[in-house]
Write a protein that holds these residues in place. Structure first.
Motif, PDB file in Angstrom:
ATOM      1  N   LEU A 187      36.561  46.093  35.961  1.00 49.67           N
ATOM      2  CA  LEU A 187      35.467  47.007  35.622  1.00 49.67           C
ATOM      3  C   LEU A 187      35.381  47.178  34.106  1.00 49.67           C
ATOM      4  O   LEU A 187      34.291  47.364  33.559  1.00 49.67           O
ATOM      5  CB  LEU A 187      35.684  48.360  36.293  1.00 49.67           C
ATOM      6  CG  LEU A 187      35.804  48.334  37.823  1.00 49.67           C
ATOM      7  CD1 LEU A 187      36.098  49.726  38.354  1.00 49.67           C
ATOM      8  CD2 LEU A 187      34.548  47.770  38.460  1.00 49.67           C
ATOM      9  N   ALA A 188      36.518  47.118  33.457  1.00 50.84           N
ATOM     10  CA  ALA A 188      36.628  47.135  31.998  1.00 50.84           C
ATOM     11  C   ALA A 188      37.769  46.177  31.668  1.00 50.84           C
ATOM     12  O   ALA A 188      38.740  46.096  32.424  1.00 50.84           O
ATOM     13  CB  ALA A 188      36.941  48.526  31.491  1.00 50.84           C
ATOM     14  N   PRO A 189      37.680  45.433  30.577  1.00 44.30           N
ATOM     15  CA  PRO A 189      38.759  44.503  30.247  1.00 44.30           C
ATOM     16  C   PRO A 189      40.114  45.212  30.192  1.00 44.30           C
ATOM     17  O   PRO A 189      40.201  46.348  29.726  1.00 44.30           O
ATOM     18  CB  PRO A 189      38.365  43.981  28.863  1.00 44.30           C
ATOM     19  CG  PRO A 189      36.885  44.146  28.801  1.00 44.30           C
ATOM     20  CD  PRO A 189      36.599  45.409  29.580  1.00 44.30           C
ATOM     21  N   PRO A 190      41.155  44.558  30.683  1.00 42.99           N
ATOM     22  CA  PRO A 190      42.489  45.158  30.595  1.00 42.99           C
ATOM     23  C   PRO A 190      42.870  45.397  29.131  1.00 42.99           C
ATOM     24  O   PRO A 190      42.506  44.601  28.255  1.00 42.99           O
ATOM     25  CB  PRO A 190      43.406  44.098  31.217  1.00 42.99           C
ATOM     26  CG  PRO A 190      42.510  43.246  32.047  1.00 42.99           C
ATOM     27  CD  PRO A 190      41.180  43.266  31.365  1.00 42.99           C
ATOM     28  N   PRO A 191      43.576  46.497  28.861  1.00 39.40           N
ATOM     29  CA  PRO A 191      43.991  46.792  27.483  1.00 39.40           C
ATOM     30  C   PRO A 191      44.723  45.599  26.861  1.00 39.40           C
ATOM     31  O   PRO A 191      45.602  45.010  27.477  1.00 39.40           O
ATOM     32  CB  PRO A 191      44.925  47.993  27.641  1.00 39.40           C
ATOM     33  CG  PRO A 191      44.482  48.644  28.911  1.00 39.40           C
ATOM     34  CD  PRO A 191      44.039  47.517  29.804  1.00 39.40           C
ATOM     35  N   GLY A 192      44.290  45.234  25.666  1.00 41.32           N
ATOM     36  CA  GLY A 192      44.900  44.119  24.953  1.00 41.32           C
ATOM     37  C   GLY A 192      44.275  42.768  25.266  1.00 41.32           C
ATOM     38  O   GLY A 192      44.589  41.784  24.604  1.00 41.32           O
ATOM     39  N   LEU A 193      43.417  42.718  26.261  1.00 46.62           N
ATOM     40  CA  LEU A 193      42.782  41.448  26.630  1.00 46.62           C
ATOM     41  C   LEU A 193      41.268  41.478  26.426  1.00 46.62           C
ATOM     42  O   LEU A 193      40.547  40.618  26.934  1.00 46.62           O
ATOM     43  CB  LEU A 193      43.104  41.085  28.088  1.00 46.62           C
ATOM     44  CG  LEU A 193      44.573  40.825  28.387  1.00 46.62           C
ATOM     45  CD1 LEU A 193      44.773  40.530  29.866  1.00 46.62           C
ATOM     46  CD2 LEU A 193      45.109  39.682  27.539  1.00 46.62           C
ATOM     47  N   GLU A 194      40.778  42.479  25.718  1.00 53.16           N
ATOM     48  CA  GLU A 194      39.360  42.585  25.452  1.00 53.16           C
ATOM     49  C   GLU A 194      38.869  41.313  24.765  1.00 53.16           C
ATOM     50  O   GLU A 194      39.597  40.774  23.941  1.00 53.16           O
ATOM     51  CB  GLU A 194      39.062  43.800  24.557  1.00 53.16           C
ATOM     52  CG  GLU A 194      39.429  45.143  25.149  1.00 53.16           C
ATOM     53  CD  GLU A 194      40.884  45.521  24.908  1.00 53.16           C
ATOM     54  OE1 GLU A 194      41.670  44.708  24.391  1.00 53.16           O
ATOM     55  OE2 GLU A 194      41.256  46.647  25.258  1.00 53.16           O
ATOM     56  N   PRO A 195      37.738  40.777  25.082  1.00 51.28           N
ATOM     57  CA  PRO A 195      36.684  41.222  25.984  1.00 51.28           C
ATOM     58  C   PRO A 195      36.773  40.587  27.380  1.00 51.28           C
ATOM     59  O   PRO A 195      35.818  40.614  28.140  1.00 51.28           O
ATOM     60  CB  PRO A 195      35.418  40.741  25.282  1.00 51.28           C
ATOM     61  CG  PRO A 195      35.827  39.412  24.712  1.00 51.28           C
ATOM     62  CD  PRO A 195      37.276  39.618  24.284  1.00 51.28           C
ATOM     63  N   LEU A 196      37.917  40.017  27.736  1.00 51.50           N
ATOM     64  CA  LEU A 196      38.042  39.265  28.990  1.00 51.50           C
ATOM     65  C   LEU A 196      37.999  40.187  30.206  1.00 51.50           C
ATOM     66  O   LEU A 196      38.708  41.193  30.254  1.00 51.50           O
ATOM     67  CB  LEU A 196      39.339  38.467  28.981  1.00 51.50           C
ATOM     68  CG  LEU A 196      39.552  37.556  27.767  1.00 51.50           C
ATOM     69  CD1 LEU A 196      40.929  36.931  27.806  1.00 51.50           C
ATOM     70  CD2 LEU A 196      38.460  36.512  27.701  1.00 51.50           C
ATOM     71  N   ASP A 197      37.173  39.832  31.191  1.00 53.16           N
ATOM     72  CA  ASP A 197      37.113  40.654  32.402  1.00 53.16           C
ATOM     73  C   ASP A 197      37.050  39.838  33.689  1.00 53.16           C
ATOM     74  O   ASP A 197      37.129  40.396  34.771  1.00 53.16           O
ATOM     75  CB  ASP A 197      35.948  41.648  32.342  1.00 53.16           C
ATOM     76  CG  ASP A 197      34.585  40.971  32.292  1.00 53.16           C
ATOM     77  OD1 ASP A 197      34.506  39.734  32.255  1.00 53.16           O
ATOM     78  OD2 ASP A 197      33.588  41.714  32.291  1.00 53.16           O
ATOM     79  N   GLU A 198      36.927  38.509  33.595  1.00 50.67           N
ATOM     80  CA  GLU A 198      36.903  37.664  34.787  1.00 50.67           C
ATOM     81  C   GLU A 198      38.191  36.864  34.875  1.00 50.67           C
ATOM     82  O   GLU A 198      38.556  36.154  33.936  1.00 50.67           O
ATOM     83  CB  GLU A 198      35.710  36.707  34.739  1.00 50.67           C
ATOM     84  CG  GLU A 198      34.375  37.411  34.867  1.00 50.67           C
ATOM     85  CD  GLU A 198      33.228  36.430  34.935  1.00 50.67           C
ATOM     86  OE1 GLU A 198      33.300  35.474  35.739  1.00 50.67           O
ATOM     87  OE2 GLU A 198      32.271  36.617  34.168  1.00 50.67           O
ATOM     88  N   PHE A 199      38.861  36.984  36.025  1.00 47.93           N
ATOM     89  CA  PHE A 199      40.159  36.352  36.234  1.00 47.93           C
ATOM     90  C   PHE A 199      40.217  35.736  37.622  1.00 47.93           C
ATOM     91  O   PHE A 199      39.405  36.046  38.486  1.00 47.93           O
ATOM     92  CB  PHE A 199      41.283  37.396  36.107  1.00 47.93           C
ATOM     93  CG  PHE A 199      41.493  37.891  34.704  1.00 47.93           C
ATOM     94  CD1 PHE A 199      42.547  37.427  33.941  1.00 47.93           C
ATOM     95  CD2 PHE A 199      40.640  38.830  34.139  1.00 47.93           C
ATOM     96  CE1 PHE A 199      42.746  37.881  32.636  1.00 47.93           C
ATOM     97  CE2 PHE A 199      40.824  39.285  32.845  1.00 47.93           C
ATOM     98  CZ  PHE A 199      41.885  38.811  32.098  1.00 47.93           C
ATOM     99  N   THR A 200      41.206  34.877  37.812  1.00 49.38           N
ATOM    100  CA  THR A 200      41.529  34.402  39.154  1.00 49.38           C
ATOM    101  C   THR A 200      42.924  34.930  39.479  1.00 49.38           C
ATOM    102  O   THR A 200      43.781  35.040  38.601  1.00 49.38           O
ATOM    103  CB  THR A 200      41.524  32.869  39.255  1.00 49.38           C
ATOM    104  OG1 THR A 200      42.454  32.330  38.312  1.00 49.38           O
ATOM    105  CG2 THR A 200      40.133  32.305  39.009  1.00 49.38           C
TER     106      THR A 200
END
Length: 127
Positions: A7-20
């Motif tokens: 819903l929001a990028p994990p802290p420290g991984l901004e701007p990533l929000d799509e994962f497998t």
């Protein structure tokens, strides 16, 4: 396993929000959480329900609503693992919660000093 969208990028991984989220073969309850946008970014996560039965942080109602989770069994509770030869640790302060049906996810940063960022996995698992 499936596609996961935070819903929001994990802290420290901004701007990533799509994962497998994929199981690690031969390691029951261990998963890789890899960025779709940047596959070289990958975390190991552990199914807390399976490996840390005493760990059950509270998911606030508003956050459960955002995820579309109405019952505990609707969610997969994961903790991030930091592997090490000296002894792997898990982050109990910021669990990852995934809606099993939709793949919606969030990393919940708890407001509780009782949950450490680096808890020794062997001690928690009773090894």
């Amino acid at each position: 396993m499936s596609a996961v969208r935070f819903l929001a990028p994990p802290p420290g991984l901004e701007p990533l929000d799509e994962f497998t989220l994929d199981p690690v073969p031969g390691a029951d309850g261990l998963y890789t959480l890899a960025s779709v946008e940047r596959p070289e970014i990958r975390l190991f996560t552990l199914d807390a329900e399976r490996h840390l039965p005493g760990y059950s942080p509270e998911l606030p109602d508003d956050r459960a609503g955002e995820l579309g989770v109405s019952a505990p069994e609707d969610a997969l509770l994961l903790v991030v693992v930091t592997p090490s030869r000296e002894g792997s640790t898990v982050n109990l302060l910021a669990p990852v919660i995934v809606n099993r049906a939709t793949g919606a996810a969030l990393q919940l940063v708890l407001d509780d000093d009782a949950f450490p960022v680096r808890a020794e996995l062997a001690a928690l698992a009773g090894a």
